[in-house]
Design an enzyme around this catalytic site. Structure first.
Site, PDB file in Angstrom:
ATOM      1  N   GLU A 132       0.778  -1.231   0.000  1.00 22.46           N
ATOM      2  CA  GLU A 132       0.000   0.000   0.000  1.00 22.46           C
ATOM      3  C   GLU A 132       0.815   1.289   0.000  1.00 22.46           C
ATOM      4  O   GLU A 132       0.370   2.303  -0.548  1.00 22.46           O
ATOM      5  CB  GLU A 132      -0.926   0.005   1.233  1.00 22.46           C
ATOM      6  CG  GLU A 132      -1.955  -1.107   1.258  1.00 22.46           C
ATOM      7  CD  GLU A 132      -2.982  -0.966   0.158  1.00 22.46           C
ATOM      8  OE1 GLU A 132      -3.482   0.154  -0.063  1.00 22.46           O
ATOM      9  OE2 GLU A 132      -3.277  -1.970  -0.499  1.00 22.46           O
ATOM     10  N   SER A 183     -51.403 -22.635  40.636  1.00 21.76           N
ATOM     11  CA  SER A 183     -51.144 -22.976  42.037  1.00 21.76           C
ATOM     12  C   SER A 183     -49.695 -22.806  42.453  1.00 21.76           C
ATOM     13  O   SER A 183     -49.382 -22.908  43.638  1.00 21.76           O
ATOM     14  CB  SER A 183     -51.585 -24.414  42.309  1.00 21.76           C
ATOM     15  OG  SER A 183     -52.990 -24.509  42.212  1.00 21.76           O
TER      16      SER A 183
END
Length: 793
Positions: free
Chosen positions: A92, A458
């Site tokens: 690069e 319950s």
């Protein structure tokens, strides 16, 4: 002096040229001011850190998930191998350490070409240095315009003045997109090669350096030849620059390019519901920073228990589903000769069932052929009979199957329509060690553990009995179980019924809870007062609000499996409400603790070992009931497990307590059970809240899931009894050793009821508690209309 005509025209032309230049200069100045008015400050990058994933860990250090916008592992410059950095510079920006941010020659050539490119509508060329790429990636947008290229160059010069070269290269190598779900070289090394940066070979480092020009262009599988060619070019550049020897470059070029399969999201599959719940809770505290702040998050999850929870719930739901018959194939093809395999692409089995395969029925006798030519064989005889008893099977039906061992036999599978949840919480700490919010997260991410509001039936009754014990009742108290009717405001009657459609007469509190008796519980609630029961529900965390009607005593209110499981904690820990939590600790990327679940003070914890008394850490949580009351309820719920509605749990052979729950019309099945160290809540029900079917109770559907889970949770654990508080007094009541608060214990043992008149003298030394209804009292005053609820087991 008069000017000659020629001179006059020359003067006019000169003024015009100068005016044009002035106007052009002014226009350029205006354009420049507009172009650069919003230029970011390059100095901001001095403290910049790229977004990194928050990594989520189980209690034992297992990575269970990540939250990220960009999958990145930040690696400081001094930990980046020089050879890797050189590979990127060779590809690069070979003059990176020589220029001042802009390669003047390269930039000028690129800009001249870009003028023509812009006029032709072509993509602009790069010519960018590494510094310019950092400016673009971090500070600018990706717009391909000449103006942005100028900004890029100016910012690059400013960056070089604000940061040194090492800092710029560090930002570049950690910020750049490299494909394969990878931002930065750290995650790319892991995703492509399964290695850390120091483990990369020269060949692998050069390949990563090829990717900034376009990860898709140099994909290691789809474009392997181009990827190798680009890698080899970079190796040649490194050799030309003297960064590696020619022999090293040639050796690296001769290597094949071998990568891992494309990465999938980092997650521990069994914990998908848990990880998503952690994300939502973390986002509520940290906001969007959770996906970019690079936090370390330690959760309360126990991977062994989480795996057991998922397997137990899935197995339980499949067993329920199988009992209710084969619902038919999920697809059908008319011909086995055509490309029928395309028909199965849109339908996949649950990702949690890795052994399931899509198949087509090839014969009426149950022959099957798997997709992708994975095999063929036949269904087991049992499954053929099961299918025939349901919707049946036809040639061309598309189904799911699972191979039986290494044989050619297959089991027929179907995805359950029913769903459920399982939550496991430590009662003393509130740590949520396992959480499963449904049959399969891959099929539905709705978390039934935390989001499904359902009537608990319950399983709510222990809170009614605890309220009674806190308000003058004792384990020796006797309540009449008989028909009782309430007149509603609209004139309709409400008469609570027991599951077995009969009444038991006078019963002590223990029997009422063990047998889950409805009429008796309603009488008890009437005597205690719903206001006090509602207060208890809020204090323990069952619900935030509840209507003051007696039907709520039978579980007609709504809560979530998560809330009611946590609300049972006071029964196990001595009466303290705990705050259930999934996140134990959060640290930022620097290691600073920004959240800790345990906020208790620890006096003298930093004093060291000097012979003084050891530090004493206070017990967590608010005291919401007397420790004796908590133990009394636990003792009664042990009776539920030993001889009540959850008697099958006793096969585990450990001290356990719990309560079943089934709501009206069998819509929901529950079991909340616990050992001294772990509370487990199980819920089973349809998402649309339709009936599970006659007889599908908490005992039938939820208890087996609990048993399967606890076989793993209790494995190799000592058989520890529930410890009574030191203040408890004990007395025998009808053959059972009961705990009492000091001064409330009966003077003599109370005989078992025979169905005759009830004697309160022995049960309450000080007489009948205020509000306790006498069996001879008339029917109670009219009450508001009660919700439609039977409050079964």
């Amino acid at each position: 002096m008069d000017l000659k005509p020629a001179e006059r025209w020359i003067a006019i032309a000169g003024v015009a040229v100068l005016s044009t230049i002035a106007v052009a200069g002014f226009a350029i100045a205006i354009y420049a001011a507009w172009l650069f008015h919003d230029m970011p400050d390059a100095g901001e990058l001095q403290d910049y850190r790229p977004p990194t994933a928050t990594r989520v860990y189980a209690w034992d250090g297992t990575l269970i998930g990540e939250y990220s916008k960009e999958r990145r592992i930040f690696v400081p410059y001094d930990q980046i191998p020089p050879q890797l950095a050189q590979a990127f510079m060779a590809a690069e920006d070979r003059n990176f350490f020589k220029h001042g941010g802009v390669d003047v020659g390269g930039f000028s050539r690129a800009m001249l070409k870009n003028v023509g490119n812009a006029m032709r509508g072509r993509r602009l060329e790069g010519g960018s240095t590494i510094t310019q790429q950092v400016a673009k990636n971090v500070l600018l947008t990706s717009d391909a315009t000449v103006g942005r290229k100028f900004k890029e160059a100016i910012l690059a010069r400013r960056l070089e003045q604000s940061l040194d070269k090492q800092q710029i290269l560090e930002l570049y190598l950690n910020e750049i997109w490299l494909g394969y779900r990878s931002f930065g070289v750290g995650s790319a090394a892991y995703n492509y090669f399964g290695k850390s940066l120091p483990e990369l070979s020269l060949s692998e480092a050069a390949y990563l350096a090829a990717l900034p020009k376009g990860p898709d262009n140099y994909h290691p599988i789809r474009n392997k030849a181009k990827a190798i060619a680009r890698r080899n070019w970079i190796l040649d550049q490194m050799a030309d620059l003297g960064w590696v020897s020619r022999a090293e470059a040639e050796k690296a070029k001769a290597e094949d390019l071998v990568v891992q399969p494309a990465p999938k999201r980092a997650a521990y599959a069994d914990a998908d519901y848990f990880v998503e719940e952690v994300r939502q809770r973390g986002t509520a505290t940290l906001g969007d920073r959770i996906s970019e702040g690079g936090y370390y998050m330690r959760t309360t999850l126990d991977p062994t228990l989480q795996t057991a929870a998922r397997a137990s719930l899935m197995d339980g739901l499949e067993k329920y589903d199988r009992r209710h018959g084969w619902r038919g194939a999920w697809g059908h093809v008319e011909s086995l000769e055509g490309d029928w395999r395309k028909a199965v692409q849109a339908k996949r089995p649950p990702s949690e069932r890795r052994g399931w395969r899509a198949a087509v029925i090839t014969s009426a006798g149950g022959g099957v052929r798997l997709v992708k030519d994975e095999g063929q064989g036949s269904l087991t005889g049992e499954d053929v009979a099961w299918a025939k008893a349901g919707k049946g099977l036809k040639v061309g039906d598309l189904v799911f199957v699972e191979q039986v061992g290494e044989t050619s036999s297959y089991r027929l599978k179907q995805i359950p329509a029913v769903n459920g949840a399982l939550v496991a919480i430590e009662p003393y700490t509130g740590r949520v060690v396992a959480l499963v919010g449904g049959y399969s997260y891959s099929l539905s991410n709705f978390n039934r553990a935390t989001q499904a509001m359902r009537q608990p039936g319950s399983s709510f009754k222990p809170f009614v009995y605890a309220t009674a014990l806190e308000n003058g009742y004792t384990p020796a108290s006797v309540i009449l179980d008989s028909a009782i009717t309430f007149k509603g405001a609209n004139g309709q009657d409400w008469s609570p019924e027991n599951y077995e459609k009969k009444f038991y007469g006078a019963l002590p509190l223990r029997k009422g809870l063990e047998r889950s008796v409805n009429a008796m519980t309603v009488r008890l609630a009437q005597g205690v007062g719903m206001k006090k029961i509602i207060e208890m529900s809020k204090k323990t965390g069952v619900t935030r609000d509840m209507a003051p009607v007696l039907a709520m005593a039978l579980g007609a209110g709504e809560t979530t499996p998560f809330k009611i499981t946590a609300a049972y904690a006071p029964f196990a820990n001595g009466g303290r409400r705990i705050e259930p939590h999934l996140i134990e600790l959060v640290q930022d990327r620097e290691g600073k603790v920004i959240f800790r679940a345990d906020k208790r003070d620890c006096p003298r914890c930093t004093a060291g070992f000097n012979g003084d008394e050891s530090p004493r850490v206070t017990a967590p949580g608010e005291q919401v009931m007397d420790p004796v009351t908590a133990y009394q309820i636990t003792s009664m719920l042990q009776g539920v497990v030993q001889r009540g509605t959850a008697a099958s749990v006793s096969q585990l052979g450990y001290p356990l307590a719990g309560k079943t729950g089934t709501t009206n019309e069998y819509r929901s099945a529950w079991f909340i059970g616990y050992s001294p160290d772990l509370i487990v809540g199980v819920f089973v029900g349809f998402d649309d809240n339709r009936s599970l079917g006659a007889g599908e109770t908490g005992s039938q559907d939820a208890v087996p899931v609990f048993i399967d889970f606890m076989k793993v949770a209790l494995k190799d654990k000592p058989k520890t009894d529930f410890k009574p508080p030191k203040t408890a007094k004990f007395a025998m009541v009808r053959g059972i050793r009961e705990a009492f608060r000091p001064g409330t214990e009966p003077k003599v043992a109370t005989p078992a009821p025979t169905g005759g008149p009830i004697s309160y003298g022995d049960a309450w030394p000080n007489g009948v508690p205020t509000g306790q209804p006498s069996p001879s009292e008339p029917q109670p005053r009219p009450q508001p209309k009660q919700p439609d609820i039977s409050g079964l087991y």
